[in-house]
Design a protein around this motif. Structure first.
Motif, PDB file in Angstrom:
ATOM      1  N   GLY A   1       0.780  -1.134  -0.033  1.00 18.56           N
ATOM      2  CA  GLY A   1      -0.030  -0.014  -0.138  1.00 18.56           C
ATOM      3  C   GLY A   1       0.848   1.356   0.013  1.00 18.56           C
ATOM      4  N   ALA A   2       1.868   1.232   0.807  1.00 13.93           N
ATOM      5  CA  ALA A   2       2.667   2.626   0.782  1.00 13.93           C
ATOM      6  C   ALA A   2       3.449   2.634  -0.133  1.00 13.93           C
ATOM      7  CB  ALA A   2       3.715   2.305   2.133  1.00 13.93           C
ATOM      8  N   GLY A   3       3.930   1.645  -0.920  1.00 18.18           N
ATOM      9  CA  GLY A   3       4.693   1.646  -2.263  1.00 18.18           C
ATOM     10  C   GLY A   3       3.888   2.264  -3.448  1.00 18.18           C
ATOM     11  N   VAL A   4       2.702   1.828  -3.321  1.00 21.12           N
ATOM     12  CA  VAL A   4       1.683   2.324  -4.356  1.00 21.12           C
ATOM     13  C   VAL A   4       1.090   3.771  -4.075  1.00 21.12           C
ATOM     14  CG1 VAL A   4      -0.852   1.875  -5.088  1.00 21.12           C
ATOM     15  CG2 VAL A   4       0.515   0.050  -4.948  1.00 21.12           C
ATOM     16  N   ALA A   5       1.088   4.062  -2.824  1.00 19.07           N
ATOM     17  CA  ALA A   5       0.841   5.316  -2.454  1.00 19.07           C
ATOM     18  C   ALA A   5       1.978   6.540  -2.832  1.00 19.07           C
ATOM     19  CB  ALA A   5       0.564   5.579  -0.969  1.00 19.07           C
ATOM     20  N   LEU A   6       3.202   5.904  -3.093  1.00 15.52           N
ATOM     21  CA  LEU A   6       4.403   6.843  -3.298  1.00 15.52           C
ATOM     22  C   LEU A   6       3.966   7.058  -4.695  1.00 15.52           C
ATOM     23  CD1 LEU A   6       7.356   5.302  -1.444  1.00 15.52           C
ATOM     24  CD2 LEU A   6       6.490   7.730  -1.397  1.00 15.52           C
ATOM     25  N   ALA A   7       3.641   5.847  -5.613  1.00 17.98           N
ATOM     26  CA  ALA A   7       3.645   6.090  -7.051  1.00 17.98           C
ATOM     27  C   ALA A   7       2.301   7.294  -7.210  1.00 17.98           C
ATOM     28  CB  ALA A   7       3.105   4.938  -7.595  1.00 17.98           C
ATOM     29  N   ALA A   8       1.361   7.060  -6.344  1.00 20.30           N
ATOM     30  CA  ALA A   8       0.001   8.073  -6.621  1.00 20.30           C
ATOM     31  C   ALA A   8       0.476   9.605  -6.101  1.00 20.30           C
ATOM     32  CB  ALA A   8      -1.004   7.600  -5.702  1.00 20.30           C
ATOM     33  N   LEU A   9       1.476   9.697  -5.129  1.00 19.81           N
ATOM     34  CA  LEU A   9       1.733  10.867  -4.867  1.00 19.81           C
ATOM     35  C   LEU A   9       2.562  11.642  -6.193  1.00 19.81           C
ATOM     36  CD1 LEU A   9       2.538  13.074  -2.656  1.00 19.81           C
ATOM     37  CD2 LEU A   9       4.680  11.950  -2.217  1.00 19.81           C
ATOM     38  N   ALA A  10       3.464  10.780  -6.657  1.00 22.24           N
ATOM     39  CA  ALA A  10       4.186  11.469  -7.853  1.00 22.24           C
ATOM     40  C   ALA A  10       3.156  11.593  -8.937  1.00 22.24           C
ATOM     41  CB  ALA A  10       5.118  10.325  -8.399  1.00 22.24           C
ATOM     42  N   GLY A  11       2.285  10.761  -9.010  1.00 17.15           N
ATOM     43  CA  GLY A  11       1.054  11.403 -10.074  1.00 17.15           C
ATOM     44  C   GLY A  11       0.450  12.729  -9.660  1.00 17.15           C
ATOM     45  N   VAL A  12       0.148  12.989  -8.316  1.00 17.75           N
ATOM     46  CA  VAL A  12      -0.522  14.061  -8.032  1.00 17.75           C
ATOM     47  C   VAL A  12       0.461  15.378  -8.346  1.00 17.75           C
ATOM     48  CG1 VAL A  12      -1.142  15.531  -6.281  1.00 17.75           C
ATOM     49  CG2 VAL A  12      -1.806  13.068  -6.268  1.00 17.75           C
ATOM     50  N   LEU A  13       1.694  15.040  -8.121  1.00 16.09           N
ATOM     51  CA  LEU A  13       2.912  15.864  -8.317  1.00 16.09           C
ATOM     52  C   LEU A  13       2.906  16.337  -9.849  1.00 16.09           C
ATOM     53  CD1 LEU A  13       5.698  15.082  -5.839  1.00 16.09           C
ATOM     54  CD2 LEU A  13       4.554  17.247  -5.839  1.00 16.09           C
ATOM     55  N   ALA A  14       2.753  15.260 -10.627  1.00 14.70           N
ATOM     56  CA  ALA A  14       2.856  15.426 -11.971  1.00 14.70           C
ATOM     57  C   ALA A  14       1.745  16.029 -12.608  1.00 14.70           C
ATOM     58  CB  ALA A  14       3.036  14.030 -12.770  1.00 14.70           C
ATOM     59  N   ALA A  15       0.451  15.947 -11.961  1.00 16.27           N
ATOM     60  CA  ALA A  15      -0.708  16.431 -12.810  1.00 16.27           C
ATOM     61  C   ALA A  15      -0.836  17.891 -13.150  1.00 16.27           C
ATOM     62  CB  ALA A  15      -2.059  16.473 -11.747  1.00 16.27           C
ATOM     63  N   PRO A  16      -0.163  18.841 -12.596  1.00 17.60           N
ATOM     64  CA  PRO A  16      -0.141  20.043 -13.048  1.00 17.60           C
ATOM     65  C   PRO A  16       0.990  20.386 -14.307  1.00 17.60           C
ATOM     66  CG  PRO A  16       0.109  20.157 -10.827  1.00 17.60           C
ATOM     67  CD  PRO A  16       0.215  19.033 -11.149  1.00 17.60           C
ATOM     68  N   VAL A  17       1.791  19.511 -14.442  1.00 19.45           N
ATOM     69  CA  VAL A  17       2.795  19.538 -15.392  1.00 19.45           C
ATOM     70  C   VAL A  17       2.478  18.924 -16.804  1.00 19.45           C
ATOM     71  CG1 VAL A  17       5.437  19.110 -16.096  1.00 19.45           C
ATOM     72  CG2 VAL A  17       4.672  19.600 -13.688  1.00 19.45           C
ATOM     73  N   VAL A  18       2.110  17.764 -16.651  1.00 17.91           N
ATOM     74  CA  VAL A  18       1.826  17.063 -17.909  1.00 17.91           C
ATOM     75  C   VAL A  18       0.181  16.772 -17.981  1.00 17.91           C
ATOM     76  CG1 VAL A  18       3.705  15.809 -17.783  1.00 17.91           C
ATOM     77  CG2 VAL A  18       1.690  14.566 -16.779  1.00 17.91           C
ATOM     78  N   GLN A  19      -0.433  16.404 -19.008  1.00 12.28           N
ATOM     79  CA  GLN A  19      -1.774  16.450 -19.176  1.00 12.28           C
ATOM     80  C   GLN A  19      -2.077  14.935 -18.621  1.00 12.28           C
ATOM     81  OE1 GLN A  19      -3.225  18.990 -20.304  1.00 12.28           O
ATOM     82  NE2 GLN A  19      -4.028  18.582 -22.311  1.00 12.28           N
ATOM     83  N   VAL A  20      -3.201  14.845 -17.619  1.00  8.00           N
ATOM     84  CA  VAL A  20      -3.623  13.817 -17.137  1.00  8.00           C
ATOM     85  C   VAL A  20      -4.217  13.108 -18.145  1.00  8.00           C
ATOM     86  CG1 VAL A  20      -4.894  12.847 -15.560  1.00  8.00           C
ATOM     87  CG2 VAL A  20      -3.848  15.021 -14.916  1.00  8.00           C
ATOM     88  N   SER A  21      -3.802  11.858 -18.367  1.00  9.48           N
ATOM     89  CA  SER A  21      -4.296  10.963 -19.502  1.00  9.48           C
ATOM     90  C   SER A  21      -4.100   9.383 -18.881  1.00  9.48           C
ATOM     91  CB  SER A  21      -3.636  11.270 -20.720  1.00  9.48           C
ATOM     92  OG  SER A  21      -3.122  10.153 -21.326  1.00  9.48           O
ATOM     93  N   PRO A  22      -5.050   8.386 -19.365  1.00 11.17           N
ATOM     94  CA  PRO A  22      -4.827   7.049 -18.857  1.00 11.17           C
ATOM     95  C   PRO A  22      -3.582   6.597 -19.566  1.00 11.17           C
ATOM     96  CG  PRO A  22      -7.058   7.643 -19.810  1.00 11.17           C
ATOM     97  CD  PRO A  22      -6.135   8.628 -19.993  1.00 11.17           C
TER      98      PRO A  22
END
Lengths: 400, 311, 294
Positions: C203-224
């Motif tokens: 769960g923690a490892g996955v959460a780290l990935a998700a955190l990276a995703g949130v950080l990335a959202a304003p920079v790149v287009q959010v796409s599947p």
């Protein structure tokens, strides 16, 4: 013992293949093979299918006393699926006309099938100019836009307005390089200069390094020779790094759906070329209104092209009183296209549909008065200006 | 033994009669090519327990070479196929040499990353046509004697090659070489202690698998008439893993069945569900891994394991 | 003007700066992967998919729930981490005694499912996520303008990497985790609930990935599709660093970001493949990776 398992499986699969309905000759079958789920789904996709359905309904639902039927499938950007579905429909479902493509690679594959099976194929969405060049066939019609028209439009307009020095950020694949070449040709022909260009791999999400290089070049214009997500990401980055304050952004291919998702905040001031815009005149607005009611977004130039192409095909069938591909194609190539999509269009010998193109600039948030009010017209280019009245010399049909 | 022969007999009859049963020859040929690809892959996964995550590299690059030689250089069909296979073999040698030093997960990761490299090279290279791919590849003829343009003729040619490959794989597995591979799979340290140069055996298996995968790719290029980036992509690598897993790795017919199921699914599902195809394929993957590890043929075999011989 | 490789110095400095930004991002992503692999032996192919889910969680939260960026930074990883725990409990747990390849294949299938569902729901084109007002604008560094948001990404990533490293290498909890990897039975005998520990780790490892995703959202287009291309690069980074090593993952991430940045200036077409080339070279020279433990 082992027999039942594997052989039943084989038999079942064989039955599936056999169970396909035999050709229905008492119907007019139109096929739409497109990208319904991938990167082109928003600019064409389901909207394209809807547009074709609208055209069929407007035409009356029947032609030559036969019911018009629409088949559609998602090619998932795979040429094998596109080409094999096309073949299958032609062999087994009595396909009379294929519309669609979206993706240049798939479209080229399908145009080869069109030539073999002698079924008219109206390619929309693919930008490759080779569809009416080296890859042309007697049964391909290329609607909407191609790299030549796009380059002539945006680059031509900007250079004439004073944007003489350019720096390109190009998607590193055939489409991107063709776009850059087309635009660069126009820039140079009009006394401008290309100060530099950088090729970004397809699918790059972070353009910061390339944008920095653009800034360092000191060019007046930032030419974005890419599309879709690549385009959105590069423009977003340009905004973030303050480039749009010092350079004029020029999109070589952008759709209204891109602008909508980027928002006017980010995209204002951008130049782009389009074949059609929903807010041009009453006819276009009427079409857009009906479309919006179903799809809840304004149609892009491609979806309008689908409507127009379908109507033109059906009119041609009615006029020659037959679905014979050669007769229909001959009619299409000498007919004048005067409808919601374009006022003085015609199909050239090599298959390109010559029509008016518009160079637009994206409005600022203050200038936009109502939802989807995004563009102001900078220049109206006649079809001849956009893509030349002469057929592409690379096409063997053009020798006629 | 009897059951085995009976099954093969029925399959042979079906296969030979197929074009006359109203089945679509191009679709059948596509099935055969992928079945060949899966069998080649199985040589590695099923019989040597090496999970290559980038097998599309050999499949696709061979297809590109064959396609390009035929369209741009006007080579003859057979020569072009052989050239494609030669490239796949070379690629297999190079990638294999790097990958084989490691095992399990690391091996998989290395093959994955190196095949991505191949993908990007294909993307950049001029001759591959990049995003548009190589189009309009003509089938030519066998040494100028038998023209392959007609679907039925091509079908029998592909069928013949498929049968040859299938028999070759059986031969390899049952040979002394195959026995050593089996020993390595069962207990590698022991095999090493017995004096076998384990890395060499693994490399040879890898190279064989890559060549045959290349052969499948070249044939596919000729059958369908085009090659595109999806043929060297991660997606195709994943698909062949699924085919083998679904059908049953470690059996001979398993990959064939798996390939048929997956290709048929994609063909018919694309009409119905479009984008959700990948969800379904993912779900099948998950189900296979969780409960269906032996795959179709493996399960069936497991139930009737009484000395009926491996199929 | 001084030039290096024929490129003016300010441009090089600018690219190095950007490389640092990207590198810290890679480091954060590799961290999650390294944690999961190092402590569980599972190659989490679904890492890219969870990264994408993190970005989407932030997007959806903003669009439909009015949740701002700062809350999303905490809530999105929690939500996605929870999903990770469900995946672990339902699927992964049953595969530990088998060949680790099954874990890889399972996560591969999960990634396909997640990406397919998101594509079906949201289409494939990207959605825009705005940069939070507090972080808009840029610092003028002279040789370039550095957007404030990018500076924030560097700080946040490095901070999280540091905290995670500290937690795992220097605290009791971390020691317990590491012990459980070596010898689960023994640790369990001490009364520690190992399955719970393992589940939380995933769960923690996955959460780290998700955190990276949130950080990335304003920079790149959010796409599947945003995770699938990235995950292979991240894997390469982890392999270069050494698959069991957290420090290795972080350091390689940073260094590779820098190298990629330089490649973009000198030979941009290769910027996609430079990671793989380096990986091949490292593996030939040093099969366990730079900081590998075996």
């Amino acid at each position: 013992m082992l027999k039942p398992g594997t052989t039943t499986l084989f038999a079942l699969l064989s039955l599936c293949a056999c169970a396909r309905a035999a050709a229905a000759t008492d119907q007019i079958v139109i096929g739409d093979i497109d990208d319904l789920s991938g990167v082109y789904a928003d600019v064409i996709g389901q909207g394209g299918i809807e547009a074709v359905n609208m055209a069929i309904a407007d035409f009356g639902g029947t032609v030559l006393g036969k019911k018009i039927v629409l088949l559609s499938v998602d090619h998932q950007n795979k040429p094998d699926i596109g080409a094999s579905k096309f073949r299958e429909w032609a062999d087994q479902n009595g396909l009379n006309m294929l519309i669609g493509g979206s993706n240049t690679g798939v479209s080229i594959a399908m145009s080869k099938v069109a030539a073999v099976k002698k079924v008219p194929f109206i390619a929309i969405g693919a930008a490759g100019a080779s569809l009416t060049g080296a890859d042309c066939t007697a049964y391909t019609v290329h609607y909407s836009y191609d790299t030549t028209a796009l380059g002539n439009g945006t680059a031509g307009a900007i250079v004439k307005q004073g944007g003489k020095s350019w720096f390109f950020i190009t998607a590193d694949y055939a489409f991107g390089t063709q776009l850059q070449e087309a635009a660069a040709r126009v820039v140079l022909a009009n006394g401008g200069k290309v100060l530099g260009a950088v090729r970004a791999p397809l699918g790059t999400t972070d353009y910061s390094s390339f944008l920095l290089q653009a800034q360092a070049s000191g060019a007046q214009v930032l030419g974005l020779a890419n599309a879709g997500t690549d385009f959105s990401n590069s423009l977003k980055g340009a905004n973030e790094f303050g480039l749009t304050k010092t350079m004029t952004p020029a999109a070589l291919l952008a759709f209204i759906s891109d602008i909508h998702s980027l928002t006017l905040q980010t995209a204002h001031g951008l130049y782009l070329t389009t074949a059609w815009y929903w807010d041009l005149n009453d006819e276009t607005r009427a079409f857009a209104k009906r479309y919006f009611a179903k799809m809840h977004k304004e149609p892009s130039m491609n979806q309008a092209a689908y409507y127009s192409a379908t109507m033109q095909y059906l009119s041609a069938v009615k006029a020659v009183r037959s679905t014979d591909a050669d007769l229909v194609m001959a009619h299409l190539k000498q007919a004048k296209i005067n409808d919601m999509f374009t006022k003085n269009g015609y199909v050239r010998a090599d298959g390109w549909m010559v029509h008016t193109m518009y160079v637009m600039q994206v409005k600022t948030p203050a200038e936009s008065k109502y939802p989807w009010d995004y563009y102001k017209v900078i220049k109206v280019m006649s079809g001849e200006e956009a893509d030349g009245p002469q057929s592409d010399p690379a096409c063997t049909l053009a020798k006629k | 033994m009897r059951a085995q022969i009976a099954v093969y007999a029925v399959l042979a009859i079906l296969a030979l009669a197929a074009p006359f049963l109203g089945l679509y020859p191009v679709f059948l040929m596509k099935l055969l090519c992928f079945a060949m690809f899966a069998c080649a892959f199985n040589l590695l996964l099923g019989y040597t327990k090496m999970l290559s995550f980038g097998h599309a590299a050999y499949f696709g690059s061979s297809a590109y070479v064959t396609g390009w030689l035929v369209t741009a250089r006007g080579w003859g069909t057979i020569e072009a196929i052989l050239a494609g296979v030669a490239l796949a073999t070379l690629l297999g040698l190079v990638i294999g040499a790097i990958a084989v030093r490691r095992q399990g997960i690391y091996f998989a990761m290395i093959t994955l990353a190196l095949s991505q490299l191949v993908f990007f090279i294909c993307l950049q290279a001029q001759f591959t046509g990049g995003e548009n791919g190589l189009q309009g590849i003509s089938r030519g003829s066998i040494f100028g004697i038998i023209a392959l343009g007609h679907d039925r003729t091509m079908y029998y040619f592909v069928l013949a090659v498929f049968v040859a490959v299938y028999l070759l794989i059986r031969r390899i597995v049952h040979s002394p070489f195959g026995q050593v591979l089996k020993a390595i799979r069962a207990n590698e340290p022991r095999a090493i202690s017995l004096g076998y140069k384990v890395d060499r055996y693994k490399l040879l298996a890898f190279v064989l698998s890559a060549s045959l995968a290349g052969l499948a790719g070249s044939l596919k290029a000729l059958v369908l008439g085009f090659v595109t980036l999806s043929d060297v992509s991660q997606g195709t690598s994943g698909e062949v893993i699924l085919m083998t897993l679904l059908g049953g790795s470690g059996t001979f017919l398993g990959p064939v069945v798996g390939a048929n199921v997956v290709v048929a699914l994609q063909e018919y599902l694309s009409d119905v569900v479009g984008a959700w195809v990948s969800v379904i394929i993912g779900a099948i993957f998950v189900i296979c891994v969780m409960t269906f590890r032996r795959g179709f043929v493996g399960e069936i075999q497991g139930r009737f394991a009484r000395g009926a011989g491996k199929l | 003007m001084t030039t290096v490789f024929g490129v003016p110095l300010p441009a090089i400095l600018g690219q190095l700066m950007l490389g640092l930004v990207n590198g810290s991002f890679y480091a954060l992503l590799s961290l999650g992967l390294a944690v999961i692999f190092g402590l569980m032996g599972v190659v989490n192919f679904a890492h890219g998919a969870f990264y994408m889910l993190g970005a989407f969680a932030a997007y959806v939260a903003l669009q439909f729930l009015g949740v701002n960026y700062w809350c999303a930074l905490i809530l999105a990883p929690l939500a996605v981490g929870l999903l990770g725990i469900v995946v672990e409990r339902l699927f992964l747990r049953h595969l530990y005694q088998l060949d680790p390849l099954y874990g890889l294949l399972l996560t591969f299938g999960i990634a396909l499912i997640i990406e397919g569902i998101m594509r079906g729901l949201f289409g494939a084109s990207g959605k825009s996520y705005p940069v939070p007002p507090l972080l808009q604008g840029g610092f003028n560094l002279g040789f370039m303008v550095l957007p404030i948001y990018r500076a924030w990404v560097v700080l946040a990533s490095l901070a999280v990497c540091g905290i995670t490293w500290f937690l795992i290498e220097r605290t009791r909890l971390g020691a317990t985790l590491r012990a459980a990897t070596e010898n689960a039975r023994l640790v369990q005998a001490f009364g520690i609930n190992v399955p719970l520990l393992v589940m939380s780790t995933y769960g923690a490892g996955v959460a780290l990935a998700a955190l990276a995703g949130v950080l990335a959202a304003p920079v790149v287009q959010v796409s599947p599709l945003m995770g699938s291309s990235l995950v292979i690069v991240v894997f390469a980074v982890v392999v270069i660093g050494g698959m069991g090593s957290i420090l290795g993952a972080v350091v390689s991430g940073l260094v590779l970001g820098l190298i990629e940045g330089l490649t973009k200036v000198v030979y941009p077409e290769a910027s996609n493949i430079v990671v793989f080339v380096i990986m091949a070279v490292v593996l030939i020279w040093r099969p366990t990776g730079l900081f590998g433990k075996e």
